[in-house]
Scaffold this active site. Structure first.
Site, PDB file in Angstrom:
ATOM      1  N   ASP A 199       0.822  -1.219   0.000  1.00  0.00           N
ATOM      2  CA  ASP A 199       0.000   0.000   0.000  1.00  0.00           C
ATOM      3  C   ASP A 199       0.857   1.270   0.000  1.00  0.00           C
ATOM      4  O   ASP A 199       2.055   1.222   0.283  1.00  0.00           O
ATOM      5  CB  ASP A 199      -0.915  -0.023   1.237  1.00  0.00           C
ATOM      6  CG  ASP A 199      -1.979   1.068   1.160  1.00  0.00           C
ATOM      7  OD1 ASP A 199      -2.265   1.555   0.047  1.00  0.00           O
ATOM      8  OD2 ASP A 199      -2.530   1.435   2.220  1.00  0.00           O
ATOM      9  N   GLU A 241       2.371   5.007  -4.214  1.00  0.00           N
ATOM     10  CA  GLU A 241       2.381   5.977  -5.355  1.00  0.00           C
ATOM     11  C   GLU A 241       3.717   6.702  -5.459  1.00  0.00           C
ATOM     12  O   GLU A 241       4.119   7.002  -6.581  1.00  0.00           O
ATOM     13  CB  GLU A 241       1.232   6.977  -5.194  1.00  0.00           C
ATOM     14  CG  GLU A 241      -0.145   6.391  -5.320  1.00  0.00           C
ATOM     15  CD  GLU A 241      -0.555   5.589  -4.090  1.00  0.00           C
ATOM     16  OE1 GLU A 241      -0.024   5.857  -2.995  1.00  0.00           O
ATOM     17  OE2 GLU A 241      -1.395   4.684  -4.251  1.00  0.00           O
ATOM     18  N   ASP A 245      -9.196   3.294  -2.355  1.00  0.00           N
ATOM     19  CA  ASP A 245     -10.228   3.701  -1.388  1.00  0.00           C
ATOM     20  C   ASP A 245     -11.504   4.190  -2.067  1.00  0.00           C
ATOM     21  O   ASP A 245     -11.691   5.380  -2.316  1.00  0.00           O
ATOM     22  CB  ASP A 245      -9.663   4.792  -0.475  1.00  0.00           C
ATOM     23  CG  ASP A 245      -8.470   4.296   0.312  1.00  0.00           C
ATOM     24  OD1 ASP A 245      -8.221   3.079   0.303  1.00  0.00           O
ATOM     25  OD2 ASP A 245      -7.788   5.133   0.926  1.00  0.00           O
TER      26      ASP A 245
HETATM   27  C1  GLC Z   1      -4.967   3.358   2.684  1.00  0.00           C
HETATM   28  C2  GLC Z   1      -5.397   2.090   1.960  1.00  0.00           C
HETATM   29  C3  GLC Z   1      -6.479   1.398   2.755  1.00  0.00           C
HETATM   30  C4  GLC Z   1      -5.970   1.097   4.159  1.00  0.00           C
HETATM   31  C5  GLC Z   1      -5.513   2.376   4.838  1.00  0.00           C
HETATM   32  C6  GLC Z   1      -4.841   2.108   6.178  1.00  0.00           C
HETATM   33  O1  GLC Z   1      -5.986   4.279   2.708  1.00  0.00           O
HETATM   34  O2  GLC Z   1      -5.816   2.372   0.663  1.00  0.00           O
HETATM   35  O3  GLC Z   1      -6.883   0.215   2.113  1.00  0.00           O
HETATM   36  O4  GLC Z   1      -6.980   0.505   4.913  1.00  0.00           O
HETATM   37  O5  GLC Z   1      -4.563   3.041   4.014  1.00  0.00           O
HETATM   38  O6  GLC Z   1      -3.738   1.304   6.047  1.00  0.00           O
END
Ligand code: GLC
Length: 644
Positions: free
Chosen positions: A306, A309, A405
């Protein structure tokens, strides 16, 4: 036929596995111009031309009329007119009398004006040097397959990655994780993995478990794996600034991105200040990939990458700015509203300092490549399960992708449907959205409708943000309705897994518009809320609050109504029909003379026998891809013909 044109001296992206000969003339049918904004390409559209592609981009399936800025951006508040999302996918097909494909292989920003400013004209601008590939073939579908063939085979996870996954931001401790498992067991809801979001970590630091809340991660992983449920931890891209050996090593060896003055760049993400690995440098991929041994040593085989980017909450430069300033997104792009400060850091590429902006779109994908290579070595002969938020064209070779998200609204359910073709065109066969929506309170009916769509997407995960109502299926009344749809996924897995395997091997896509097959049917050409899935199926999910919908059948088909156990087949004639779909049922269609293999219901993929199938549909045989679900032996000879 693929033609390659090079503008300026672009950084090598390695998106196409083969190196095509460089053309020198005009990039026909585009009209090319070098302007102060960059390299600009124009194309006059004909009245009936449609445009497909742009990967995970927002908007409709046909991108005609859309404006899009390909610049990987964290944007948790996106809607249909949002200009940039987490990934940068630059392949489009103009589908009309003279179809052609164009892949803008640029490491930096590309602006697509797809008949947005002028309704009959495409204008595409790449700000930085880049490579253009033009693809010519008889139709859109063949062009897509040619692009898929040139960009390499899609990532193929272990079979358990095709099961249902439950996630939440966050399950705070071991007890909560066990509760999720036990509730699924109690209500006989199928489950193959549980995701651990950032609260499993010690102060949000990757490669740690909080000892108080997760005292025995190995025990937890083993206990659940024995039951057929895997653990997938989140891994954020920034490495927390501290004195640990892995950080010291990174600093000593110069593995992190630097500021212009050569000192390491620090940016705050969840754990506070972090370092970002400079994946462009030699040895850094190996360094980062090996860090996953922390998890594999605990028996973990799945990873959720995650914030790659990369997303930045604030940097050293912006830290002390007033809140409003800190929250200012880059004026050129939409984003999560934070000051991303990409201009402050540099990569070392071939010994040169290169500002992040020049190569921004490649970053997320390079992390996936490092993860894939590392995990591949660590798991030895077993396939893992990897998915990511950010990616570039060609990241599909190393990772699956989830669409970030989204929100618990019917608009986002529809957006999820609209993204399926684009994602597949980019090779992201292992992809899916946060089922039920990430932000917002998901209603019972929305979750059921979303399950009925997501059960067709190879990556099938329910995920929800921290402050919202729990979204696990067992929190809703009449659990049996949820069980029905999860059962449908598991009973259909022989088909889904097999179509996935064939698509990987044959550079095909799983989801396609009706017009790709029923070319001469004018009505089919304009249908944008039904898609073909694999060789045999047409899906027509309900994407709004209605209980009924109209379905168009270009030919007579077998209508299949699934009620949680049985697949009831009815032959129906071509043309329009109105169908009623109760929230706890699934309706889909099987094409004439085609079959779908289905198996018995089960709670985990460890209990599934993909060879023990019944064929439904009017055909007599089916070409099935079948392997053991774990090993890396993915080959054409795994395909066999089975008969009724
Ligand atoms: C980001 C991710 C999401 C995750 C959050 C906390 O927003 O896209 O899926 O739950 O971070 O880690």
């Amino acid at each position: 036929m693929i033609k390659k044109y090079v503008y300026g001296k672009p950084y090598l992206t390695r998106s196409y596995s083969e190196d095509f000969k460089e053309e020198t003339g005009e990039p026909f049918p585009f009209q090319y111009q070098k302007t102060e904004k960059g390299y600009t390409f124009r194309y006059p559209l004909k009245e009936k031309d449609k445009i497909y592609g742009l990967g995970e981009a927002t908007g409709k399936i046909d991108k005609r009329g859309k404006r899009w800025i390909s610049f990987a951006s964290d944007n948790g508040h996106h809607e249909d007119d949002t200009l940039s999302l987490y990934s940068a996918h630059n392949f489009i097909v103009i589908d009309g009398e003279t179809p052609f494909g164009a892949f803008f292989d640029s490491p930096s920003t590309v602006i697509f004006d797809l008949a947005y400013t002028n309704k009959d004209e495409i204008v595409i601008t790449s700000e930085k040097p880049f490579t253009l590939y033009l693809i010519f073939n008889t139709d859109a579908y063949s062009i897509i397959k040619e692009h898929r063939n040139a960009s390499g085979k899609s990532y193929f996870p272990a079979l358990w990655g095709f099961g249902y996954g439950q996630s939440r931001f966050s399950y705070f401790n071991e007890k909560q994780v066990m509760k999720v498992f036990k509730k699924h067991q109690k209500y006989q809801l199928p489950l193959d993995y549980i995701c651990l979001d950032i609260h499993y970590m010690d102060e949000f630091e990757d490669f740690t478990f909080n000892k108080k809340r997760f005292p025995d991660p190995k025990g937890l992983v083993t206990t659940l794996k024995d039951e057929g449920v895997y653990i997938i931890p989140i891994v954020d891209c920034g490495l927390k600034v501290n004195e640990k050996p892995m950080i010291k090593e990174g600093l000593e060896k110069g593995y992190f991105v630097k500021k212009e003055d050569g000192t390491p760049f620090k940016a705050a993400v969840w754990p506070g200040f972090t370092y970002f690995v400079d994946f462009f440098k030699k040895d850094t991929k190996e360094y980062f990939g090996h860090l996953y041994s922390f998890y594999t040593d605990l028996g973990i085989e799945g990873f959720w990458n995650d914030m790659n980017e990369p997303s930045i909450f604030y940097s050293e430069l912006t830290k002390d700015l007033p809140k409003e300033e800190k929250k200012k997104g880059n004026p050129d792009f939409e984003g999560n509203g934070y000051f991303q400060d990409y201009s402050s850091f540099f990569h070392v590429i071939d010994g040169q300092n290169v500002n992040h902006y020049e190569v921004h779109n490649l970053y997320g994908g390079l992390l996936c490549e490092a993860c894939y290579d590392g995990v591949d070595k660590l798991l030895k002969d077993r396939r893992g399960v990897i998915f990511s938020r950010s990616s570039y064209s060609a990241t599909h070779r190393y990772s699956g992708l989830w669409t970030g998200d989204n929100s618990s609204t019917y608009r986002h359910l529809r957006l999820n449907f609209n993204q399926l073709l684009g994602l597949n065109m980019e090779g992201f066969l292992f992809s899916g959205a946060d089922t039920g929506g990430f932000g917002g309170n998901c209603s019972r009916s929305l979750l059921l409708r979303w399950l009925a769509l997501s059960l067709w997407t190879p990556l099938f995960r329910n995920h929800c943000a921290i402050i919202f109502r729990p979204q696990e299926c067992y929190h809703y009344r009449k659990k049996k309705d949820f069980r029905n749809l999860l059962n449908a996924r598991y009973q259909l897995l022989p088909y889904i897994y097999s179509e996935f395997g064939k698509a990987v091997l044959r550079d095909d896509i799983l989801f396609k518009p009706l017009s790709f097959i029923f070319k001469d049917d004018e009505t089919a050409t304009n249908i944008d809320d039904q898609l073909l899935f694999g060789d045999s199926v047409m899906i027509c999910p309900i994407l709004n609050k209605e209980k009924t919908r109209k379905v168009y059948l270009p030919v007579s088909m077998t209508e299949v109504r699934y009620d949680g156990k049985n697949f009831k087949e009815t032959n129906v004639d071509r043309g329009w029909r109105e169908i009623k779909v109760p929230l706890n049922e699934l309706v889909f269609y099987i094409l004439p003379d085609k079959c779908v293999p289905v198996t018995k219901p089960c709670l985990h993929t460890k209990d599934i026998d993909l060879s023990d199938v019944t064929l439904i549909g009017s055909g007599t045989e089916y070409e099935q891809y079948l392997d053991d679900g774990f090993t890396k032996d993915i080959k054409e000879s795994n395909i066999r013909v089975i008969k009724k």
